[in-house]
Design an enzyme around this catalytic site. Structure first.
Site, PDB file in Angstrom:
ATOM      1  N   ASP A   1     -20.457   7.473  72.586  1.00 21.88           N
ATOM      2  CA  ASP A   1     -20.198   8.729  71.877  1.00 21.88           C
ATOM      3  C   ASP A   1     -20.328   9.828  72.926  1.00 21.88           C
ATOM      4  O   ASP A   1     -21.422  10.080  73.439  1.00 21.88           O
ATOM      5  CB  ASP A   1     -21.235   8.887  70.765  1.00 21.88           C
ATOM      6  CG  ASP A   1     -21.094  10.200  69.998  1.00 21.88           C
ATOM      7  OD1 ASP A   1     -20.367  11.100  70.472  1.00 21.88           O
ATOM      8  OD2 ASP A   1     -21.729  10.330  68.935  1.00 21.88           O
TER       9      ASP A   1
ATOM     10  N   TYR B   1     -35.116  10.186  69.434  1.00 18.15           N
ATOM     11  CA  TYR B   1     -33.873   9.951  68.727  1.00 18.15           C
ATOM     12  C   TYR B   1     -32.709  10.703  69.363  1.00 18.15           C
ATOM     13  O   TYR B   1     -32.749  11.909  69.503  1.00 18.15           O
ATOM     14  CB  TYR B   1     -34.018  10.387  67.265  1.00 18.15           C
ATOM     15  CG  TYR B   1     -32.770  10.125  66.481  1.00 18.15           C
ATOM     16  CD1 TYR B   1     -32.437   8.818  66.134  1.00 18.15           C
ATOM     17  CD2 TYR B   1     -31.925  11.152  66.113  1.00 18.15           C
ATOM     18  CE1 TYR B   1     -31.282   8.555  65.429  1.00 18.15           C
ATOM     19  CE2 TYR B   1     -30.767  10.894  65.408  1.00 18.15           C
ATOM     20  CZ  TYR B   1     -30.454   9.594  65.072  1.00 18.15           C
ATOM     21  OH  TYR B   1     -29.311   9.338  64.387  1.00 18.15           O
TER      22      TYR B   1
ATOM     23  N   LYS C   1     -27.677   7.197  66.624  1.00 17.50           N
ATOM     24  CA  LYS C   1     -27.827   5.776  66.332  1.00 17.50           C
ATOM     25  C   LYS C   1     -27.013   4.986  67.351  1.00 17.50           C
ATOM     26  O   LYS C   1     -26.003   5.463  67.855  1.00 17.50           O
ATOM     27  CB  LYS C   1     -27.310   5.537  64.913  1.00 17.50           C
ATOM     28  CG  LYS C   1     -28.014   4.421  64.193  1.00 17.50           C
ATOM     29  CD  LYS C   1     -29.469   4.692  63.957  1.00 17.50           C
ATOM     30  CE  LYS C   1     -30.135   3.444  63.410  1.00 17.50           C
ATOM     31  NZ  LYS C   1     -31.575   3.616  63.297  1.00 17.50           N
TER      32      LYS C   1
HETATM   33  C1  F6R Z   1     -26.117   9.661  62.660  1.00 17.44           C
HETATM   34  C2  F6R Z   1     -25.582  10.906  63.194  1.00 17.44           C
HETATM   35  C3  F6R Z   1     -25.539  12.098  62.321  1.00 17.44           C
HETATM   36  C4  F6R Z   1     -26.536  13.166  62.789  1.00 17.44           C
HETATM   37  C5  F6R Z   1     -26.562  14.388  61.852  1.00 17.44           C
HETATM   38  C6  F6R Z   1     -27.465  15.491  62.357  1.00 17.44           C
HETATM   39  O1  F6R Z   1     -26.023   8.649  63.586  1.00 17.44           O
HETATM   40  O2  F6R Z   1     -25.178  10.988  64.326  1.00 17.44           O
HETATM   41  O3  F6R Z   1     -25.758  11.774  60.973  1.00 17.44           O
HETATM   42  O4  F6R Z   1     -27.816  12.624  62.876  1.00 17.44           O
HETATM   43  O5  F6R Z   1     -25.248  14.917  61.722  1.00 17.44           O
HETATM   44  O6  F6R Z   1     -27.060  15.807  63.629  1.00 17.44           O
HETATM   45  P1  F6R Z   1     -27.717  16.975  64.512  1.00 17.44           P
HETATM   46  O7  F6R Z   1     -29.189  16.762  64.501  1.00 17.44           O
HETATM   47  O8  F6R Z   1     -27.072  16.762  65.855  1.00 17.44           O
HETATM   48  O9  F6R Z   1     -27.308  18.263  63.874  1.00 17.44           O
HETATM   49 MG    MG Z   2     -22.279  11.344  67.430  1.00 14.23          MG
HETATM   50 MG    MG Z   3     -21.201   7.016  66.433  1.00 15.19          MG
END
Ligand code: F6R
Ligand code: MG
Ligand code: MG
Length: 385
Positions: A11, A232, A235
């Site tokens: 990603d 974190y 994922k």
């Molecule tokens: C799950 C994922 C998304 C983010 C969510 C919050 O793998 O990538 O669900 O966790 O959109 O993202 P942030 O913290 O970057 O705003």
């Molecule tokens: Mg992403």
């Molecule tokens: Mg992804």
């Protein structure tokens, strides 16, 4: 002549949130591989699912090859430069280290590779998942290679009747074990049901397989981003390479493992259980609650180092029912909001942002009166048993 199939994914930025890749960035990655792969790879294919760019390469350099890993790393870096320029969200997210050190493993991108003895026709499927973790492959890989109700070839085809060997990794303690199915099937299940810890890394044929003895026939990415980065960072959306046909699960037996959506961990903020929905590449935008988690399947054949295909296998009405079920499961689960078991158990939230919230409350707690007594009571009840 041995051939290696390497699948490397990352990603490196998406839009508007963690929804989908930006086509010009995917093109940039494709262009980099095209312009820099002469004499290195015999063929390649670049695609995506959700916010992950995926590179499949065929070559003769074996697994863990620094030039092949370097090519993927540099291609992701080229894509990242454009992602940063246009301000994509999470640009360069999975490129955790600044400099490439010879092996892309542990640096962020997911890697699945196998060195094979190609058959006359070498059909295989690349499975790609978004918004979930490598353990999400435990259930379908088990069904393909060990469950006769999914794969009647295990009963009917003499080449499959002996079963397969499973290499299982304990990704928390960094240990691995090899177990044989069907004889050790219950031991396999005892482990791989705990999918955040034990993950099926590889499947091999047995020595007695008449057409393809002792061969690697399936491999899964097992990179735990959260453990690599210590906190974190998204994922670790997995991918897998599965060889099919002629003494292995048929294409349809392999795909059948995804026909009844099952729950996987990931989804919103990597913190929720949700159904895995099989989709064509065109259906791979992560929308509702940043999902639901999805899997796509691309079918190829390999001949003399060249790839024919792919066929977008879940882009078919035969999987409409599975998609409908997954959406019904989504509706059902979403009503639970932030409650378990929709939200992951506390132990699995360790690498999310939740501990930060809980820590901020730590000094506001006061002891519960008589709490110790309760423990004592419990012990005395146990004594009476
Ligand atoms: C799950 C994922 C998304 C983010 C969510 C919050 O793998 O990538 O669900 O966790 O959109 O993202 P942030 O913290 O970057 O705003
Ligand atoms: Mg992403
Ligand atoms: Mg992804």
């Amino acid at each position: 002549m041995k051939t290696t199939i390497s699948h490397i994914k990352a990603d490196i930025g998406s839009l508007p949130g963690h929804t989908t890749v930006y086509a010009p960035v995917e093109d940039e990655v494709r262009k980099y591989v095209k312009n820099n792969s002469a004499g290195l790879v015999t063929d390649f294919y670049v695609t995506h699912i959700g916010d992950d760019i995926q590179i499949t390469m065929a070559h003769e350099k074996g697994i863990d090859n620094p030039e092949i890993h370097g090519l993927a790393w540099e291609a992701f870096k080229a894509g990242t430069a454009l992602a940063k320029k246009v301000g994509l969200y999470g640009a360069g997210q999975d490129l955790l280290k600044d400099a490439f050190s010879g092996n892309i493993k542990g640096m962020g991108p997911g890697v699945a590779e196998m060195e094979i003895t190609p058959r006359k026709s070498e059909p295989f499927i690349i499975y790609m998942m978004d918004k979930t973790e490598p353990g999400a492959f435990n259930f379908p890989i088990f069904k393909m290679f060990a469950d006769p109700f999914n794969t009647p070839g295990l009963v009917i085809d003499p080449n499959m009747h002996e079963g397969f060997r499973f290499e299982i990794w304990d990704v928390v303690d960094g240990k691995k074990i090899e177990l044989s199915s069907p004889d050790q099937m219950y031991d396999i299940l005892a482990m791989i049901g705990s999918k955040s810890r034990y993950v099926v890394k590889r499947v091999y044929t047995k020595e007695t397989h008449e057409k393809l003895p002792d061969e690697n026939v399936a491999v899964v990415t097992t990179d735990k981003l959260s453990l690599i980065a210590g906190e974190y960072v998204g994922k670790d959306d997995p991918a897998a390479i599965v060889r099919i046909q002629s003494g292995l699960p048929a294409s349809g037996e392999s795909l059948e493992a995804f026909s009844h959506p099952f729950l996987v961990s990931g989804w919103m903020r990597g913190s929720f259980n949700g159904p895995l929905m099989p989709v064509g590449i065109n259906g791979s935008k992560m929308t509702r609650f940043d999902g639901p988690p999805r899997v796509a399947a691309l079918g190829f054949v390999l001949k003399d180092g060249k790839l024919a295909g792919p066929v977008d296998l879940f882009d078919d009405v035969a999987f409409d029912g599975a998609r409908k079920t997954a959406l019904e499961m989504t509706d059902h689960l979403r009503r639970m909001g932030p409650f378990e078991p929709h939200r992951l158990p506390e132990s699995d939230m360790e690498y999310t942002t939740l501990p930060k919230v809980l820590n901020s409350l730590a000094d506001k707690f006061s002891p519960i009166e008589n709490h110790e007594k309760k423990h004592k009571l419990k012990e005395s009840v146990r004594d009476m048993d």
